[in-house]
Write a protein that holds these residues in place. Structure first.
Motif, PDB file in Angstrom:
ATOM      1  N   PHE A 153       0.606  -1.343  -0.490  1.00  0.00           N
ATOM      2  CA  PHE A 153       0.216   0.119   0.264  1.00  0.00           C
ATOM      3  C   PHE A 153       1.345   1.724   0.319  1.00  0.00           C
ATOM      4  O   PHE A 153       0.134   2.064   0.500  1.00  0.00           O
ATOM      5  N   VAL A 154       2.140   1.051  -0.033  1.00  0.00           N
ATOM      6  CA  VAL A 154       3.158   2.044   0.190  1.00  0.00           C
ATOM      7  C   VAL A 154       3.862   2.089  -0.867  1.00  0.00           C
ATOM      8  O   VAL A 154       5.033   1.932  -1.241  1.00  0.00           O
ATOM      9  N   PRO A 155       3.755   2.455  -2.390  1.00  0.00           N
ATOM     10  CA  PRO A 155       3.955   2.435  -3.541  1.00  0.00           C
ATOM     11  C   PRO A 155       5.414   3.347  -3.431  1.00  0.00           C
ATOM     12  O   PRO A 155       6.752   2.545  -4.215  1.00  0.00           O
ATOM     13  N   GLN A 156       5.738   4.403  -2.598  1.00  0.00           N
ATOM     14  CA  GLN A 156       7.118   4.642  -2.210  1.00  0.00           C
ATOM     15  C   GLN A 156       8.103   4.084  -1.734  1.00  0.00           C
ATOM     16  O   GLN A 156       9.575   3.955  -2.200  1.00  0.00           O
ATOM     17  N   ALA A 157       7.741   2.803  -1.601  1.00  0.00           N
ATOM     18  CA  ALA A 157       8.633   1.863  -0.595  1.00  0.00           C
ATOM     19  C   ALA A 157       9.008   0.605  -1.321  1.00  0.00           C
ATOM     20  O   ALA A 157      10.505   0.766  -1.575  1.00  0.00           O
ATOM     21  N   GLY A 158       7.951   0.783  -2.709  1.00  0.00           N
ATOM     22  CA  GLY A 158       9.389  -0.017  -3.886  1.00  0.00           C
ATOM     23  C   GLY A 158      10.111   0.466  -3.937  1.00  0.00           C
ATOM     24  O   GLY A 158      10.936   0.044  -4.735  1.00  0.00           O
ATOM     25  N   HIS A 159       9.778   1.645  -4.508  1.00  0.00           N
ATOM     26  CA  HIS A 159      10.291   2.539  -5.561  1.00  0.00           C
ATOM     27  C   HIS A 159      11.772   2.883  -4.857  1.00  0.00           C
ATOM     28  O   HIS A 159      12.325   2.925  -5.151  1.00  0.00           O
ATOM     29  N   ALA A 183      -1.750  -5.121  -3.981  1.00  0.00           N
ATOM     30  CA  ALA A 183      -2.261  -5.907  -5.050  1.00  0.00           C
ATOM     31  C   ALA A 183      -2.474  -4.562  -6.175  1.00  0.00           C
ATOM     32  O   ALA A 183      -1.384  -4.338  -6.979  1.00  0.00           O
ATOM     33  N   LEU A 184      -3.833  -4.501  -6.383  1.00  0.00           N
ATOM     34  CA  LEU A 184      -3.977  -2.973  -6.538  1.00  0.00           C
ATOM     35  C   LEU A 184      -3.083  -2.189  -6.891  1.00  0.00           C
ATOM     36  O   LEU A 184      -2.844  -0.966  -7.324  1.00  0.00           O
ATOM     37  N   ALA A 185      -3.067  -1.343  -5.753  1.00  0.00           N
ATOM     38  CA  ALA A 185      -2.438  -0.767  -4.687  1.00  0.00           C
ATOM     39  C   ALA A 185      -0.221  -0.532  -5.690  1.00  0.00           C
ATOM     40  O   ALA A 185      -0.785   0.788  -6.118  1.00  0.00           O
ATOM     41  N   ALA A 222      -5.892  13.700  -3.135  1.00  0.00           N
ATOM     42  CA  ALA A 222      -6.707  12.568  -2.767  1.00  0.00           C
ATOM     43  C   ALA A 222      -6.159  11.505  -2.498  1.00  0.00           C
ATOM     44  O   ALA A 222      -6.577  10.834  -1.261  1.00  0.00           O
ATOM     45  N   VAL A 223      -5.271  10.854  -2.969  1.00  0.00           N
ATOM     46  CA  VAL A 223      -4.715   9.095  -2.479  1.00  0.00           C
ATOM     47  C   VAL A 223      -3.706   9.216  -1.554  1.00  0.00           C
ATOM     48  O   VAL A 223      -4.308   8.201  -0.652  1.00  0.00           O
ATOM     49  N   PHE A 224      -2.785  10.175  -1.389  1.00  0.00           N
ATOM     50  CA  PHE A 224      -1.766  10.370  -0.475  1.00  0.00           C
ATOM     51  C   PHE A 224      -2.551  10.426   0.669  1.00  0.00           C
ATOM     52  O   PHE A 224      -2.915   9.841   2.083  1.00  0.00           O
ATOM     53  N   PHE A 283       5.894   9.862   1.255  1.00  0.00           N
ATOM     54  CA  PHE A 283       5.793   8.677   2.021  1.00  0.00           C
ATOM     55  C   PHE A 283       5.627   7.410   0.907  1.00  0.00           C
ATOM     56  O   PHE A 283       5.627   6.752   0.825  1.00  0.00           O
ATOM     57  N   PHE A 284       4.088   7.856   0.623  1.00  0.00           N
ATOM     58  CA  PHE A 284       3.529   6.931   0.161  1.00  0.00           C
ATOM     59  C   PHE A 284       3.592   7.511  -2.103  1.00  0.00           C
ATOM     60  O   PHE A 284       3.325   6.336  -2.404  1.00  0.00           O
ATOM     61  N   GLY A 285       3.349   8.339  -2.470  1.00  0.00           N
ATOM     62  CA  GLY A 285       4.670   8.485  -3.996  1.00  0.00           C
ATOM     63  C   GLY A 285       4.676   9.873  -4.223  1.00  0.00           C
ATOM     64  O   GLY A 285       4.374  10.285  -4.159  1.00  0.00           O
ATOM     65  N   ASN A 286       6.137   9.988  -4.196  1.00  0.00           N
ATOM     66  CA  ASN A 286       7.261  11.003  -4.806  1.00  0.00           C
ATOM     67  C   ASN A 286       7.766  10.293  -5.736  1.00  0.00           C
ATOM     68  O   ASN A 286       9.232   9.809  -5.297  1.00  0.00           O
ATOM     69  N   PHE A 287       7.720  10.106  -6.487  1.00  0.00           N
ATOM     70  CA  PHE A 287       8.604   9.091  -7.594  1.00  0.00           C
ATOM     71  C   PHE A 287       9.604  10.112  -8.237  1.00  0.00           C
ATOM     72  O   PHE A 287       9.406  11.248  -8.369  1.00  0.00           O
TER      73      PHE A 287
END
Length: 554
Positions: free
Chosen positions: A205-211, A456-458, A359-361, A345-349
């Motif tokens: 749920f934290v795409p930034q972590a994968g990035h 998985a969708l996130a 709205a997402v983060f 934290f959630f998504g600044n790629f």
């Protein structure tokens, strides 16, 4: 396991979720354009310096070597990707630059890996920040390990993009234990298999972590250290006061301290764990001393040495990068920092320029905060959960406090990045899962397939957003963007399709495995526990009124 179908189904589901978390990191590693992650050129440069015997200069006295400097040019780093939140005037677009052909990409050798030696005591404050490698303001452990990876894999002398991918995959390997440790912590606290699976999927749920953890960064080792620290603190809080556990806790904290100062924020968690653990006072005091002494011996000495020799805990290794301006007040500072910290934290790629929609983060942050709050108020092992959440809370406050002096003196806001909170991912995953446990109780196992599917969708949405932001120019098709990705990647188009296909298959398998777990799990909240020992330790850390609700039937 033959006698307990639910346990077998749980282990299969956990293995698949762990594989999905890891493979998501792999896909980020091959998706992100070269050096398009925070400070990645400098991280790679410091790895090469150690790989080629260049030592560890004082902070501010290390320069970027010719190999990395040339690689940045060949990777077209001085361009703006199409998803950038604001195009910069006079900066060319990444999509207008033809990918550098494989044959034209440089090979790193001893002749160009190392920069010129800066005489000790020479100030580099007046240089362009891009030519300075500020990573020597940190301890060298991560870089020494990564340099070893280059030698072991035979990529110490290789094409720079192959070398970069090898280092990124090393960081993904450091990500692999995170879902397992988080699941183990939650199961020990609650006795709930369902809550453990929810916790294991949290990172998705934290795409930034994968990035970030799929790039080259010392944050990868700090994240692993933070997760291991959290898990061992759970053991302490549930009655494990053995000195070998204390020594292990000291080692993992020390590893973090020998990597980055962010690991110091785990120390209050360790102290609180021993303070609030059940057991003889003497054993708790002994455990605190052993853990603290070991942490200092492994890595804490570095920071004391800085204080004694340099007069500061962490020296600044990079020239000023911002223009002086007038501070706009405390409210502006708080609003800007909290927003930047939450978003990143959630998504600044990329270099934080490809931003997830507000709205997402904000929605994600509110959900995590509410569930963690619910876990502290109504969940099983409330006291233990509160202790774990001290770590991300301390990191959050530490970022704010660290950013204030520069803002008040110069009007700029720096060093505000959500990746600094990743050492607390286990704590946040635990709090979120136990909050759902408090909300749904014995029905939580029914929600596991839905949570896994949403996770998985996130993850897929984050990857798709990154793909668009990195590669798809205005009015271009997805196939145009895919061709550009293949052109820049060290992998072939067929290999990229294979990686994506494997991730998709494992994602579907994880959801199916979660569904099979839900079907194999008894619905009664009073069904026999998955592990009598787990229930005993969970009850030891839980008030009597809540211990009974943590049935292992989930």
């Amino acid at each position: 396991m033959r006698d307990d179908p639910a346990e077998a189904a749980y282990r299969r589901a956990l293995a698949l979720i762990t594989a999905l978390v890891t493979l998501t990191g792999v896909l980020w590693a091959v998706l992100t354009p070269a050096f398009r992650a925070p400070d990645e050129p400098q991280h790679v440069n410091s790895v090469l310096r150690l790989a080629y015997g260049g030592g560890w200069p004082a902070a501010g006295e290390a320069l970027v070597g010719p190999a990395v400097d040339a690689a940045r040019d060949q990777a077209a780093l001085a361009t703006d990707v199409p998803g950038r939140h604001l195009d910069r005037e006079g900066i060319p677009a990444f999509v207008t630059v033809p990918p550098t052909r494989d044959a034209e990409r440089g090979t790193v050798t001893r002749e160009d890996a190392l920069a010129d030696v800066v005489p000790p005591g020479t100030s580099t404050r007046g240089l362009d920040p891009e030519v300075v490698d500020q990573m020597t303001q940190h301890p060298p452990l991560y870089y020494a390990l990564a340099a070893g990876v280059l030698h072991v894999t035979g990529t110490a002398e290789a094409r720079w993009d192959v070398q970069l991918l090898a280092l990124r995959l090393f960081d993904v390997g450091l990500l692999l234990p995170l879902p397992l440790l988080t699941a183990a912590a939650v199961r020990r606290l609650s006795g709930s298999r369902a809550a453990a699976l929810v916790a294991a999927s949290f990172t998705l749920f934290v795409p930034q972590a994968g990035h970030i953890l799929g790039s080259v960064t010392n944050d990868a080792l700090v994240t692993l250290s933070g997760a291991a620290t959290g898990y061992l603190c759970v053991r302490v809080l549930t009655g494990d006061l053995r000195l070998r556990t204390a020594a292990g806790l000291g080692v993992v904290v020390g590893v973090g301290l020998l990597t980055k100062v962010m690991a110091a924020f785990a120390l209050p968690v360790v102290a609180a764990a021993y303070l609030l653990a059940s057991g003889p006072r003497a054993r708790r005091v002994a455990g605190t001393l052993v853990a603290g002494g070991t942490a200092f011996a492994v890595g804490g000495w570095w920071w004391l040495r800085n204080l004694l020799v340099l007069g500061t805990v962490q020296p600044v290794g990079i020239p000023d990068r911002f223009v002086e301006s007038e501070p706009e007040g405390l409210w502006y500072f708080l609003r800007t920092v909290v927003t930047s910290l939450t978003r990143s934290f959630f998504g600044n790629f990329g270099w934080l320029e490809v931003r997830l929609p507000d709205a997402v983060f904000w929605t994600a942050a509110v959900v995590v905060a509410v569930l963690c709050g619910l876990a502290v108020v109504r969940g099983p092992a409330r006291r233990a959960t509160a202790v774990l959440l001290l770590q991300p809370a301390a990191l959050w406050c530490g970022v704010l406090v660290n950013a204030w002096p520069d803002y008040s003196a110069h009007g700029w806001i720096s060093a505000v990045q959500g990746r600094y909170l990743f050492a607390g991912l286990l704590a946040l995953g635990t709090g979120t899962a136990l909050g759902m446990h408090a909300l749904l109780g014995g029905r939580l196992h029914r929600a596991v397939p839905w949570v896994t599917g949403a996770a998985a969708l996130a993850a897929a949405s984050g990857l798709a957003y990154g793909f668009w932001g990195f590669y798809q120019g205005p009015s271009e098709s997805v196939s145009d963007a895919a061709a550009r990705w293949a052109g820049w990647s060290p992998l072939t188009g067929v290999q990229l399709v294979l990686v994506v296909s494997v991730v998709l298959v494992v994602g579907v398998a994880a959801v199916v495995g979660a569904a099979r777990f839900a079907r194999a799990t008894p619905t009664s909240r009073t069904a026999p526990s998955a592990s009598t020992a787990e229930q005993t330790t969970a009850a030891a850390a839980t008030p009597p009124a809540t211990a009974a609700s943590s049935g292992g039937s989930e």
